[in-house]
Design a protein around this motif. Structure first.
Motif, PDB file in Angstrom:
ATOM      1  N   VAL A 280       0.851  -1.185   0.000  1.00 62.51           N
ATOM      2  CA  VAL A 280       0.000   0.000   0.000  1.00 62.51           C
ATOM      3  C   VAL A 280       0.891   1.241   0.000  1.00 62.51           C
ATOM      4  O   VAL A 280       1.727   1.411   0.887  1.00 62.51           O
ATOM      5  N   HIS A 281       0.716   2.071  -1.008  1.00 62.95           N
ATOM      6  CA  HIS A 281       1.480   3.320  -1.089  1.00 62.95           C
ATOM      7  C   HIS A 281       0.541   4.458  -0.710  1.00 62.95           C
ATOM      8  O   HIS A 281      -0.458   4.718  -1.404  1.00 62.95           O
ATOM      9  N   VAL A 282       0.837   5.135   0.394  1.00 68.88           N
ATOM     10  CA  VAL A 282      -0.024   6.194   0.916  1.00 68.88           C
ATOM     11  C   VAL A 282       0.655   7.553   0.731  1.00 68.88           C
ATOM     12  O   VAL A 282       1.793   7.749   1.155  1.00 68.88           O
ATOM     13  N   HIS A 283      -0.051   8.471   0.086  1.00 69.69           N
ATOM     14  CA  HIS A 283       0.435   9.852  -0.056  1.00 69.69           C
ATOM     15  C   HIS A 283      -0.462  10.752   0.781  1.00 69.69           C
ATOM     16  O   HIS A 283      -1.696  10.673   0.704  1.00 69.69           O
ATOM     17  N   VAL A 284       0.137  11.584   1.592  1.00 69.13           N
ATOM     18  CA  VAL A 284      -0.616  12.446   2.510  1.00 69.13           C
ATOM     19  C   VAL A 284      -0.621  13.890   1.996  1.00 69.13           C
ATOM     20  O   VAL A 284       0.412  14.418   1.581  1.00 69.13           O
ATOM     21  N   GLU A 285      -1.812  14.506   2.046  1.00 73.06           N
ATOM     22  CA  GLU A 285      -1.964  15.920   1.695  1.00 73.06           C
ATOM     23  C   GLU A 285      -2.754  16.627   2.795  1.00 73.06           C
ATOM     24  O   GLU A 285      -3.528  15.988   3.519  1.00 73.06           O
ATOM     25  N   PRO A 286      -2.577  17.941   2.930  1.00 79.35           N
ATOM     26  CA  PRO A 286      -3.358  18.685   3.931  1.00 79.35           C
ATOM     27  C   PRO A 286      -4.832  18.746   3.550  1.00 79.35           C
ATOM     28  O   PRO A 286      -5.170  18.884   2.371  1.00 79.35           O
ATOM     29  N   HIS A 287      -5.694  18.609   4.531  1.00 76.23           N
ATOM     30  CA  HIS A 287      -7.135  18.613   4.281  1.00 76.23           C
ATOM     31  C   HIS A 287      -7.623  20.021   3.924  1.00 76.23           C
ATOM     32  O   HIS A 287      -7.312  20.997   4.614  1.00 76.23           O
ATOM     33  N   ASP A 288      -8.391  20.099   2.845  1.00 73.71           N
ATOM     34  CA  ASP A 288      -8.948  21.371   2.382  1.00 73.71           C
ATOM     35  C   ASP A 288     -10.460  21.215   2.348  1.00 73.71           C
ATOM     36  O   ASP A 288     -10.998  20.485   1.503  1.00 73.71           O
ATOM     37  N   ILE A 289     -11.178  21.904   3.252  1.00 75.68           N
ATOM     38  CA  ILE A 289     -12.643  21.750   3.347  1.00 75.68           C
ATOM     39  C   ILE A 289     -13.322  22.197   2.064  1.00 75.68           C
ATOM     40  O   ILE A 289     -14.240  21.550   1.561  1.00 75.68           O
ATOM     41  N   ALA A 290     -12.868  23.288   1.504  1.00 76.48           N
ATOM     42  CA  ALA A 290     -13.485  23.799   0.273  1.00 76.48           C
ATOM     43  C   ALA A 290     -13.338  22.786  -0.862  1.00 76.48           C
ATOM     44  O   ALA A 290     -14.257  22.566  -1.645  1.00 76.48           O
ATOM     45  N   GLU A 291     -12.171  22.182  -0.944  1.00 79.87           N
ATOM     46  CA  GLU A 291     -11.915  21.184  -1.987  1.00 79.87           C
ATOM     47  C   GLU A 291     -12.804  19.968  -1.799  1.00 79.87           C
ATOM     48  O   GLU A 291     -13.306  19.389  -2.769  1.00 79.87           O
ATOM     49  N   GLU A 292     -13.052  19.594  -0.529  1.00 79.72           N
ATOM     50  CA  GLU A 292     -13.909  18.433  -0.260  1.00 79.72           C
ATOM     51  C   GLU A 292     -15.345  18.708  -0.688  1.00 79.72           C
ATOM     52  O   GLU A 292     -16.001  17.865  -1.283  1.00 79.72           O
ATOM     53  N   PHE A 293     -15.851  19.906  -0.392  1.00 71.76           N
ATOM     54  CA  PHE A 293     -17.208  20.262  -0.800  1.00 71.76           C
ATOM     55  C   PHE A 293     -17.343  20.241  -2.324  1.00 71.76           C
ATOM     56  O   PHE A 293     -18.352  19.809  -2.875  1.00 71.76           O
ATOM     57  N   GLU A 294     -16.290  20.726  -2.999  1.00 70.51           N
ATOM     58  CA  GLU A 294     -16.290  20.720  -4.472  1.00 70.51           C
ATOM     59  C   GLU A 294     -16.310  19.296  -5.004  1.00 70.51           C
ATOM     60  O   GLU A 294     -17.008  18.993  -5.972  1.00 70.51           O
ATOM     61  N   TYR A 295     -15.548  18.409  -4.329  1.00 69.00           N
ATOM     62  CA  TYR A 295     -15.521  17.000  -4.742  1.00 69.00           C
ATOM     63  C   TYR A 295     -16.892  16.348  -4.568  1.00 69.00           C
ATOM     64  O   TYR A 295     -17.374  15.637  -5.448  1.00 69.00           O
ATOM     65  N   MET A 296     -17.534  16.608  -3.419  1.00 72.97           N
ATOM     66  CA  MET A 296     -18.846  16.026  -3.156  1.00 72.97           C
ATOM     67  C   MET A 296     -19.877  16.536  -4.158  1.00 72.97           C
ATOM     68  O   MET A 296     -20.776  15.815  -4.573  1.00 72.97           O
ATOM     69  N   ALA A 297     -19.750  17.804  -4.543  1.00 70.87           N
ATOM     70  CA  ALA A 297     -20.684  18.369  -5.531  1.00 70.87           C
ATOM     71  C   ALA A 297     -20.525  17.701  -6.879  1.00 70.87           C
ATOM     72  O   ALA A 297     -21.506  17.415  -7.580  1.00 70.87           O
ATOM     73  N   ASP A 298     -19.279  17.433  -7.257  1.00 70.30           N
ATOM     74  CA  ASP A 298     -19.023  16.740  -8.529  1.00 70.30           C
ATOM     75  C   ASP A 298     -19.585  15.333  -8.505  1.00 70.30           C
ATOM     76  O   ASP A 298     -20.082  14.827  -9.519  1.00 70.30           O
ATOM     77  N   LYS A 299     -19.508  14.670  -7.329  1.00 73.64           N
ATOM     78  CA  LYS A 299     -20.017  13.306  -7.206  1.00 73.64           C
ATOM     79  C   LYS A 299     -21.519  13.270  -7.393  1.00 73.64           C
ATOM     80  O   LYS A 299     -22.082  12.316  -7.954  1.00 73.64           O
TER      81      LYS A 299
END
Length: 300
Positions: A280-299
């Motif tokens: 398992v290769h895990v890459h970590v990024e800082p959490h961005d709330i705005a980006e998450e909302f945009e992702y959920m909207a696209d879904k």
């Protein structure tokens, strides 16, 4: 037991298949010619081609044990999948030959009646191959080896071929010579169906295809890991009998490097425990709330 030891265990199954095919092909050919049974002779030649398929599986298992090198940094595990693919081609060739022979026999004006002893030879061979099938299937599932599982399916097909030959020989004794080609045709269809299933599974893996439901289950496991705020992306592919997972997770941006690394370790441990996935290769990024909302909207 590590992954290379598991592959080494798989070699035993390939050798068992080769040994069984060598003995049974000689027995069937001798009995077929002696007792005038065309079905048994054809079954014997079928087993000779199966030796080639089992040898291909054995070679694939040997190659997959080679450690990673500069040309193959992920190792040589896909040799297992290629071996299974070759086995499917051989099975399909045999299945088509059985179908053609069955159709020719069905419309042939002459039907010979073989000695009943040849039917007992065919049934004995069917029982032997059924035993080899169960041994190889249990071993393949225990070590999660796709090449050996393909060989096991080939073993089962051969048990069915021998059973079909026995049915045809017995039917000829009761004045039903057409029963032999009909049984052979049914067996040919089963062999071709099995070959297609192995071919599809192998090509799907070689083209980096992966089951969407299984990927969704893995995503849920990672999402429930403490410290994971969201999953930005996740991919998985089959590499021989192993699964490689790449995932990008988002965590609290206030965490230290050590704390983020601990989350990665926990993800790897959970994937190993719940899904038996060690790569398992895990890459970590800082959490961005705005980006998450945009992702959920696209879904949506």
């Amino acid at each position: 037991m590590n992954q290379y030891d598991e592959i080494k265990q798989g070699e035993k199954g390939a050798w068992v298949s080769i040994g069984a095919y060598l003995v049974l092909s000689a027995l069937k050919l001798a009995a077929g010619y002696w007792f005038v049974s065309g079905a048994l002779v054809a079954d014997g030649f079928n087993n000779l081609t199966d030796i080639v398929a089992s040898a291909a599986v054995l070679i694939g298992l040997r190659i997959s044990q080679k450690p990673p090198d500069k040309d193959h940094p992920y190792g040589h595990f896909r040799a297992e999948t290629i071996a299974a693919l070759i086995a499917s081609f051989i099975m399909a060739t045999v299945g088509i030959q059985v179908l053609i022979s069955a159709v020719k026999s069905l419309f042939s004006p002459e039907h010979s009646v073989p000695d009943l002893t040849s039917a007992w030879v065919a049934l004995f061979a069917a029982l032997c191959m059924a035993g080899v099938y169960m041994y190889n299937r249990r071993l393949a599932l225990r070590i999660n080896n796709q090449a050996l599982l393909a060989a096991a399916k080939d073993n089962l097909s051969d048990a069915l071929v021998s059973t079909g030959a026995a049915i045809g020989i017995i039917g000829a004794q009761f004045g039903l010579p057409w029963l032999d080609p009909v049984a052979a045709f049914a067996v040919g269809v089963i062999i071709c169906k099995t070959a297609w299933e192995i071919f599809y599974s192998s090509t799907h893996a070689l083209t980096d295809g992966f089951d969407a439901n299984e990927l969704s289950t893995m995503r849920s496991t990672i999402a429930r890991t403490k410290g994971v705020k969201s999953i930005k992306d996740i991919k998985a592919r089959v590499h021989g009998s192993h699964v490689l997972v790449d995932v990008i997770v988002q965590v609290d941006p206030e965490l230290t490097l050590v704390e983020s690394h601990q989350i990665c370790d926990e993800i790897e441990n959970r994937m190993g425990r719940k899904h038996n996935i060690m790569s398992v290769h895990v890459h970590v990024e800082p959490h961005d709330i705005a980006e998450e909302f945009e992702y959920m909207a696209d879904k949506k």
